[in-house]
Structures are given as structure tokens and as C-alpha cells.
Scaffold this motif. Structure first.
Motif, PDB file in Angstrom:
ATOM      1  N   ASN A  69       0.842  -1.192   0.000  1.00  0.00           N
ATOM      2  CA  ASN A  69       0.000   0.000   0.000  1.00  0.00           C
ATOM      3  C   ASN A  69       0.878   1.244   0.000  1.00  0.00           C
ATOM      4  OD1 ASN A  69      -2.705  -1.235   0.487  1.00  0.00           O
ATOM      5  ND2 ASN A  69      -3.116   0.883   1.069  1.00  0.00           N
ATOM      6  N   PHE A  70       0.445   2.251  -0.724  1.00  0.00           N
ATOM      7  CA  PHE A  70       1.232   3.475  -0.800  1.00  0.00           C
ATOM      8  C   PHE A  70       1.282   4.204   0.551  1.00  0.00           C
ATOM      9  CE2 PHE A  70       0.828   7.995  -0.682  1.00  0.00           C
ATOM     10  CZ  PHE A  70       2.001   8.396  -1.289  1.00  0.00           C
ATOM     11  N   SER A  71       2.438   4.550   1.033  1.00  0.00           N
ATOM     12  CA  SER A  71       2.638   5.469   2.166  1.00  0.00           C
ATOM     13  C   SER A  71       4.098   5.449   2.567  1.00  0.00           C
ATOM     14  CB  SER A  71       1.781   5.073   3.373  1.00  0.00           C
ATOM     15  OG  SER A  71       2.164   5.838   4.497  1.00  0.00           O
ATOM     16  N   ALA A  72       4.702   6.643   2.626  1.00  0.00           N
ATOM     17  CA  ALA A  72       6.110   6.724   3.043  1.00  0.00           C
ATOM     18  C   ALA A  72       6.215   6.784   4.566  1.00  0.00           C
ATOM     19  CB  ALA A  72       6.743   7.962   2.437  1.00  0.00           C
ATOM     20  N   GLY A  73       5.095   7.162   5.216  1.00  0.00           N
ATOM     21  CA  GLY A  73       5.128   7.324   6.665  1.00  0.00           C
ATOM     22  C   GLY A  73       5.370   8.776   7.079  1.00  0.00           C
ATOM     23  N   THR A  74       5.326   9.691   6.117  1.00  0.00           N
ATOM     24  CA  THR A  74       5.589  11.109   6.443  1.00  0.00           C
ATOM     25  C   THR A  74       4.519  11.670   7.373  1.00  0.00           C
ATOM     26  OG1 THR A  74       6.355  11.260   4.166  1.00  0.00           O
ATOM     27  CG2 THR A  74       6.201  13.320   5.392  1.00  0.00           C
ATOM     28  N   ARG A  75       3.253  11.431   7.038  1.00  0.00           N
ATOM     29  CA  ARG A  75       2.149  11.976   7.843  1.00  0.00           C
ATOM     30  C   ARG A  75       2.279  11.511   9.303  1.00  0.00           C
ATOM     31  NH1 ARG A  75      -0.634  15.351   5.766  1.00  0.00           N
ATOM     32  NH2 ARG A  75      -2.233  14.370   4.526  1.00  0.00           N
ATOM     33  N   GLY A  76       2.465  10.214   9.474  1.00  0.00           N
ATOM     34  CA  GLY A  76       2.510   9.662  10.831  1.00  0.00           C
ATOM     35  C   GLY A  76       3.716  10.160  11.608  1.00  0.00           C
ATOM     36  N   LEU A 207      -5.191   7.306  13.069  1.00  0.00           N
ATOM     37  CA  LEU A 207      -4.967   6.129  12.225  1.00  0.00           C
ATOM     38  C   LEU A 207      -4.583   6.548  10.799  1.00  0.00           C
ATOM     39  CD1 LEU A 207      -8.023   4.143  13.636  1.00  0.00           C
ATOM     40  CD2 LEU A 207      -5.642   4.069  14.410  1.00  0.00           C
ATOM     41  N   ALA A 208      -3.309   6.910  10.650  1.00  0.00           N
ATOM     42  CA  ALA A 208      -2.839   7.434   9.355  1.00  0.00           C
ATOM     43  C   ALA A 208      -2.243   6.342   8.463  1.00  0.00           C
ATOM     44  CB  ALA A 208      -1.801   8.528   9.600  1.00  0.00           C
ATOM     45  N   ALA A 209      -2.122   5.130   8.972  1.00  0.00           N
ATOM     46  CA  ALA A 209      -1.534   4.057   8.142  1.00  0.00           C
ATOM     47  C   ALA A 209      -2.426   3.785   6.939  1.00  0.00           C
ATOM     48  CB  ALA A 209      -1.372   2.786   8.968  1.00  0.00           C
ATOM     49  N   ALA A 210      -1.809   3.354   5.856  1.00  0.00           N
ATOM     50  CA  ALA A 210      -2.556   2.999   4.640  1.00  0.00           C
ATOM     51  C   ALA A 210      -2.740   1.483   4.667  1.00  0.00           C
ATOM     52  CB  ALA A 210      -1.786   3.441   3.415  1.00  0.00           C
ATOM     53  N   VAL A 211      -3.951   1.072   5.013  1.00  0.00           N
ATOM     54  CA  VAL A 211      -4.200  -0.345   5.298  1.00  0.00           C
ATOM     55  C   VAL A 211      -4.885  -1.011   4.105  1.00  0.00           C
ATOM     56  CG1 VAL A 211      -5.311  -1.937   6.927  1.00  0.00           C
ATOM     57  CG2 VAL A 211      -4.452   0.274   7.726  1.00  0.00           C
ATOM     58  N   SER A 212      -4.382  -2.171   3.746  1.00  0.00           N
ATOM     59  CA  SER A 212      -4.941  -2.913   2.598  1.00  0.00           C
ATOM     60  C   SER A 212      -6.428  -3.169   2.809  1.00  0.00           C
ATOM     61  CB  SER A 212      -4.257  -4.278   2.468  1.00  0.00           C
ATOM     62  OG  SER A 212      -2.919  -4.214   2.846  1.00  0.00           O
ATOM     63  N   SER A 259      -9.724   8.802  12.013  1.00  0.00           N
ATOM     64  CA  SER A 259      -9.245   7.945  10.926  1.00  0.00           C
ATOM     65  C   SER A 259      -8.942   8.813   9.713  1.00  0.00           C
ATOM     66  CB  SER A 259     -10.285   6.874  10.587  1.00  0.00           C
ATOM     67  OG  SER A 259     -11.418   7.468   9.994  1.00  0.00           O
ATOM     68  N   PHE A 260      -8.225   8.261   8.777  1.00  0.00           N
ATOM     69  CA  PHE A 260      -7.887   8.979   7.537  1.00  0.00           C
ATOM     70  C   PHE A 260      -8.550   8.320   6.350  1.00  0.00           C
ATOM     71  CE2 PHE A 260      -4.573  12.207   8.164  1.00  0.00           C
ATOM     72  CZ  PHE A 260      -4.331  12.044   9.510  1.00  0.00           C
ATOM     73  N   LYS A 261      -8.846   9.126   5.363  1.00  0.00           N
ATOM     74  CA  LYS A 261      -9.398   8.603   4.114  1.00  0.00           C
ATOM     75  C   LYS A 261      -8.590   9.213   2.974  1.00  0.00           C
ATOM     76  CE  LYS A 261     -12.747   6.498   3.545  1.00  0.00           C
ATOM     77  NZ  LYS A 261     -12.619   5.051   3.325  1.00  0.00           N
ATOM     78  N   LEU A 262      -7.961   8.350   2.204  1.00  0.00           N
ATOM     79  CA  LEU A 262      -7.185   8.816   1.044  1.00  0.00           C
ATOM     80  C   LEU A 262      -7.952   8.508  -0.227  1.00  0.00           C
ATOM     81  CD1 LEU A 262      -4.424   9.763  -0.227  1.00  0.00           C
ATOM     82  CD2 LEU A 262      -3.811   7.368  -0.311  1.00  0.00           C
ATOM     83  N   GLU A 263      -8.098   9.494  -1.095  1.00  0.00           N
ATOM     84  CA  GLU A 263      -8.719   9.261  -2.399  1.00  0.00           C
ATOM     85  C   GLU A 263      -7.853   9.915  -3.474  1.00  0.00           C
ATOM     86  OE1 GLU A 263     -11.040   7.247  -3.025  1.00  0.00           O
ATOM     87  OE2 GLU A 263     -11.922   6.945  -1.044  1.00  0.00           O
ATOM     88  N   GLY A 287      -9.884  13.709   5.537  1.00  0.00           N
ATOM     89  CA  GLY A 287      -9.848  13.367   4.124  1.00  0.00           C
ATOM     90  C   GLY A 287      -8.665  14.032   3.458  1.00  0.00           C
ATOM     91  N   ASN A 288      -7.968  13.262   2.620  1.00  0.00           N
ATOM     92  CA  ASN A 288      -6.894  13.890   1.838  1.00  0.00           C
ATOM     93  C   ASN A 288      -6.813  13.275   0.451  1.00  0.00           C
ATOM     94  OD1 ASN A 288      -3.944  12.394   3.580  1.00  0.00           O
ATOM     95  ND2 ASN A 288      -5.856  11.476   2.977  1.00  0.00           N
ATOM     96  N   ASP A 289      -6.426  14.138  -0.507  1.00  0.00           N
ATOM     97  CA  ASP A 289      -6.266  13.723  -1.887  1.00  0.00           C
ATOM     98  C   ASP A 289      -4.781  13.406  -2.092  1.00  0.00           C
ATOM     99  OD1 ASP A 289      -7.481  14.165  -4.882  1.00  0.00           O
ATOM    100  OD2 ASP A 289      -5.374  14.731  -4.752  1.00  0.00           O
ATOM    101  N   ASN A 292      -2.387  16.378  -3.329  1.00  0.00           N
ATOM    102  CA  ASN A 292      -2.096  17.606  -2.573  1.00  0.00           C
ATOM    103  C   ASN A 292      -2.186  17.385  -1.064  1.00  0.00           C
ATOM    104  OD1 ASN A 292      -4.804  17.512  -2.042  1.00  0.00           O
ATOM    105  ND2 ASN A 292      -5.363  18.984  -3.632  1.00  0.00           N
ATOM    106  N   ARG A 293      -1.931  16.133  -0.652  1.00  0.00           N
ATOM    107  CA  ARG A 293      -2.117  15.774   0.766  1.00  0.00           C
ATOM    108  C   ARG A 293      -1.191  16.531   1.715  1.00  0.00           C
ATOM    109  NH1 ARG A 293       1.276  12.428  -1.549  1.00  0.00           N
ATOM    110  NH2 ARG A 293       2.932  11.372  -0.401  1.00  0.00           N
ATOM    111  N   LYS A 294      -0.085  17.059   1.180  1.00  0.00           N
ATOM    112  CA  LYS A 294       0.852  17.777   2.052  1.00  0.00           C
ATOM    113  C   LYS A 294       0.409  19.217   2.300  1.00  0.00           C
ATOM    114  CE  LYS A 294       4.901  15.133   0.595  1.00  0.00           C
ATOM    115  NZ  LYS A 294       5.325  14.362   1.717  1.00  0.00           N
TER     116      LYS A 294
END
Ligand code: PAZ
Length: 362
Positions: A69-76, A207-212, A259-263, A287-289, A292-294
Motif C-alpha cells: 500500500n502506498f505510504s512513506a510514513g511522512t504523515r505519521g 490512524l494514518a496508516a494505509a491499510v490494505s 481515521s484517515f481517508k485517502l482518495e 480526508g486527503n487527496d 495535494n495531501r501535504k
């Protein structure tokens, strides 16, 4: 895993944990979390669980291949630092080798720390490349070691990162646990949440992890590396159970849950976030796109009961059930001291968590 089709199974959280095996390191990890929470309770601190990074879905039991799953871990990692700065204790539950608080400033891929170190005194001009590589097999040098210093440009930044890092370690307010697969993540989340329930309203979940969303049950995994000789590979995956449901209703009903929602399609961000609140009944969805999530996020939360209806000229008017709170920063940030959106996200959540602790929120 076989190449034959199968009847898709629907896993509830209960049937998931009854059929998918517990990771071997879970008991030891949870003992560490238990002791950490006891210490924070004695110090009367609020504790936030920050989940960060992406989970994998293994395709084999002896894993060679997996979906990620996409995520570098920057947000967390960034948010964890702002929670620590605000006096929270942080359980940082992250994907192994993803970004971590403090060391993220010197990520090996974007900002390697070796670039900021200097060896005092010029190296002799007679140095050859060969003589610069003695470390693998030669004995340690007998001459005094030269001083290693930090380049002038980087000193102030490194000093402030290092000072915060040392202060957090001295206080013992950061605890790390890691996962790789979605199975490890789910088992850890359940066990950590249950441990955190003793904190009541002082527990926050971020809960910022990107979970399958999909996985392959262990019972259908091939034991060994899938062989390519048989032609195409078809994979039919089952849905990961909706884990927020038991978290909110059973594991820690008093916790403040974000919780987070990525779209990738911004038009569905708000409806999807509202749907999550409707289903699980927690406090905030951020919610983040992807693109432009940063720089831009939206906090969606239920409107407090008292504000749900309003009188206009004596007529009762229903208000929307959910409210939006946008946080936006300039996307052109100075490279030496960029503003981080996580600072504003955490600041807003701290206000809401305080209100939650005081019991003034629904
Ligand atoms: O780790 P990162 O900074 O690269 O990305 C953070 C994020 C986009 C994974 C996070 O903000 C998020 O939205 N997490 C939830 C993802 C999801 O909807 O499953």
C-alpha cells in the motif's frame, strides 16, 4: 493459493481473528505497550496511538512476493513529533523501515545524513580511492581519529532535532512498535487498543496508516514461491474486515478516534468520509487527496447534537449532520524551514480531544 476460483468469504473481525494466526512477536510487543501505558498513566499523560506507513499482503507463506500500500510514513512520523511537543505520549505503530519521528529529517533517500558530516583537516592529496576504503578488512587506524563535525549550514537544524529527540528519550514518552503485513497490523491494532482502554477518554487514535482493503487468507496461500511455469496468475482476494467497527464499539468506546481517508478523486472524498462516520460512529475523519495531501486536508466530524437544529424566524431548520473544517497551507514552502500541515492538524485535534476529555462533545 491455488489457481482455482473460490467462493469469496466475508470476514467479520471475529471470524478474521479466529482463523488468521497471531504474529509470533505479538505477546512481547504488547508487554512493552502495557508497561509504557502504565508509566504514562502514572504521569497523568494523554496517550495517542499513531499508525503510520502501508501494510503488505503476502502472496506466499514463505514470502517472496507481496502487494503493498502506498505510504512513506511522512504523515505519521511528522504528526508524532507535534503530539510529543504538545506533551502527549506516543505509541508509534509503523511499517518497518518507514519514516520515524526525528530521524525522518535525515531520510536516507531524500536527505542522507552523511552529506552533513565533515572530516576535520583535509584528507592528504595522496589519498587514493583505494586507501579511502579501509573499513571492511583492515585493522582500525592507530593514529588519533580526526574530528567529525557537522557542516555549518546544517548545525542549527540538527541541533534542534537532536535536542527534541534527546528530551523525548529522557522523558520516555515515545514507544515504537512495527508491522509489515496487514495481518500483523490488525492483530497489533486490536491488542494495543485494548491496552489503551484503561486510559478512557485520554486515549486518542490517529490512524494514518494505509491499510490494505483486500487480503489472501492464510488457508489459501501457497506455501512456497509461486512458480511461473503455469502461465497467467489470477488472484481473488477477500475483503479485510472493517476494523473501525469493533474499535469504536468494543475495544475502546471511550477513545477519541481519528481515521484517515485517502482518495485520488477529490469529488468522492467528503461523501466517503461521511459514510465512514455514519458506519462507525467515531469522532473525526481526515480526508486527503493523494496529489495535494501535504498542503490540504479536510476534517469531517458529526455536528454536535445541540447544533443539529436551529431556529430561523421561529421555524426549526435541520442543520447538516456533518461539518467540514479545511486546513490548507501554501504549497510553495521555503526549503530551509518549511511549514508542515501536520502542525495545524495536530493543533486542531488537541482542542477537540481536550473538549472530548472534558465531556463537552457528543
Ligand atoms: O505516509 P504519507 O505521508 O506518504 O501518506 C499519508 C497517507 C496519505 C497514507 C495518510 O494521510 C492517509 O490518508 N492514510 C489513510 C489511507 C487510506 O485511506 O487507507
Amino acid at each position: 493459493m491455488s489457481n482455482t476460483t473460490h467462493e469469496p468469504q466475508t470476514f467479520s473481525a471475529e471470524s478474521y481473528f479466529a482463523t488468521q494466526s497471531q504474529p509470533p512477536s505479538l505477546d512481547v510487543d504488547i508487554q512493552g505497550v502495557h508497561e509504557f501505558i502504565q508509566r504514562q498513566r502514572q504521569a497523568n499523560r494523554s496517550v495517542v496511538l499513531v499508525t503510520s506507513g502501508g501494510t503488505t499482503v503476502p502472496l506466499e507463506l514463505n514470502v517472496v512476493r507481496f502487494l503493498d500500500n502506498f505510504s512513506a510514513g511522512t504523515r505519521g512520523a511528522t504528526s508524532a513529533e507535534y503530539f510529543l511537543k504538545a506533551g502527549y505520549a506516543v505509541i508509534f505503530m509503523h511499517r518497518q523501515f518507514s519514516l520515524q519521528p526525528f530521524s525522518r529529517h535525515y531520510s536516507h533517500s531524500t536527505n542522507p545524513f552523511l552529506n552533513f558530516l565533515e572530516i576535520d583537516g583535509a584528507l592528504p592529496s595522496s589519498s587514493t580511492i583505494d586507501s579511502a576504503f579501509p573499513y571492511s578488512h583492515d585493522p582500525p587506524p592507530t593514529t588519533p581519529m580526526p574530528q567529525i563535525t557537522v557542516t555549518t549550514d546544517e548545525r542549527a537544524k540538527l541541533f534542534s532535532v537532536l535536542r527534541a529527540y534527546k528530551a523525548v528519550h529522557a522523558q520516555g514518552t515515545l514507544h515504537m512498535v512495527s508491522f509489515v503485513s496487514v495481518n500483523e497490523y490488525l492483530w497489533l491494532l486490536r491488542a494495543v487498543s485494548r491496552e489503551m482502554s484503561v486510559l478512557g477518554r485520554k486515549a486518542m487514535y490517529y490512524l494514518a496508516a494505509a491499510v490494505s482493503d483486500f487480503f489472501l487468507p492464510q488457508q489459501r496461500l501457497s506455501e512456497h514461491k509461486i512458480q511461473s511455469g503455469k502461465g497467467n496468475l489470477s488472484i481473488e482476494m477477500d475483503q479485510v474486515p472493517k476494523i473501525l467497527k469493533p474499535l469504536v464499539s468494543e475495544w475502546n468506546p471511550e477513545g477519541f478516534i481519528v481515521s484517515f481517508k485517502l482518495e485520488t478523486d477529490e469529488t468522492i472524498l467528503i461523501p466517503k468520509a461521511q459514510q465512514a462516520l455514519e458506519r462507525y460512529g467515531h469522532q473525526v475523519v481526515i480526508g486527503n487527496d493523494l496529489h495535494n495531501r501535504k498542503y490540504r486536508v479536510v476534517l469531517i466530524s458529526p455536528v454536535a447534537q445541540a447544533d443539529a437544529t436551529k431556529k430561523l424566524d421561529g421555524v426549526v431548520v435541520s442543520q447538516p449532520k456533518y461539518e467540514e473544517f479545511w486546513i490548507e497551507i501554501d504549497s510553495h514552502q521555503p526549503t530551509n524551514h518549511p511549514k508542515e500541515i501536520e502542525e495545524d492538524i495536530v493543533e486542531e485535534l488537541l482542542k477537540r480531544h481536550n473538549a472530548w476529555i472534558e465531556g463537552s462533545c457528543a
